[in-house]
Design a protein around this motif. Structure first.
Motif, short mmCIF file in Angstrom:
data_model
loop_
_atom_site.label_atom_id
_atom_site.label_comp_id
_atom_site.label_asym_id
_atom_site.label_seq_id
_atom_site.Cartn_x
_atom_site.Cartn_y
_atom_site.Cartn_z
N SER A 85 42.87 10.26 8.35
CA SER A 85 41.45 10.45 8.06
C SER A 85 40.57 10.30 9.30
O SER A 85 39.50 10.91 9.37
CB SER A 85 40.99 9.49 6.96
N ASP A 86 40.98 9.53 10.28
CA ASP A 86 40.18 9.33 11.49
C ASP A 86 40.40 10.40 12.55
O ASP A 86 39.65 10.45 13.53
CB ASP A 86 40.47 7.95 12.11
N ALA A 87 41.40 11.22 12.41
CA ALA A 87 41.71 12.25 13.42
C ALA A 87 40.54 13.23 13.52
O ALA A 87 39.98 13.67 12.51
CB ALA A 87 42.99 12.98 13.06
N GLN A 88 40.19 13.57 14.74
CA GLN A 88 39.03 14.42 15.01
C GLN A 88 39.42 15.89 15.08
O GLN A 88 39.33 16.51 16.13
CB GLN A 88 38.36 13.99 16.31
N ALA A 89 39.83 16.44 13.97
CA ALA A 89 40.20 17.86 13.89
C ALA A 89 40.12 18.28 12.43
O ALA A 89 40.11 17.44 11.53
CB ALA A 89 41.61 18.07 14.43
N GLU A 90 40.06 19.60 12.22
CA GLU A 90 40.19 20.11 10.86
C GLU A 90 41.57 19.71 10.37
O GLU A 90 42.52 19.62 11.15
CB GLU A 90 40.09 21.64 10.85
#
Length: 89
Positions: free
Chosen positions: A61-66
């Motif tokens: 959930s914290d990953a900065q990508a679609e």
């Protein structure tokens, strides 16, 4: 475009997802760089799209990508339906 396929250890379902996505990209004549990785390596990677299993949705959930989450890594048609809209947007 860079796509990360992610699983817990980086050598099981992420590799199957990578192979299926590579095949889909070739069929659709879409250029992208696809890399399989483990859950712990995602934070050190930059990507435009992350594809993983539904079981890992909370951990990513914290990953900065679609993100796209699939239920079955061998169901190429389901993967295609989930991933193509993100690739074409």
């Amino acid at each position: 475009m860079k796509i990360l396929t992610v699983c817990g250890m980086g050598s099981g379902s992420s590799l199957i997802l990578k192979m299926n996505i590579d095949s889909i990209l070739e069929e659709e004549n879409i250029k992208a760089d696809v890399e399989a990785c483990d859950l712990g390596s995602v934070g050190g990677q930059s990507a435009d799209l992350i594809v993983s299993t539904a079981e890992l949705e909370n951990q990513l959930s914290d990953a900065q990508a679609e993100k796209v989450f699939v239920n079955n890594v061998v169901d190429k048609d389901a993967i295609k339906k989930a991933v193509l809209p993100k690739l074409k947007s």
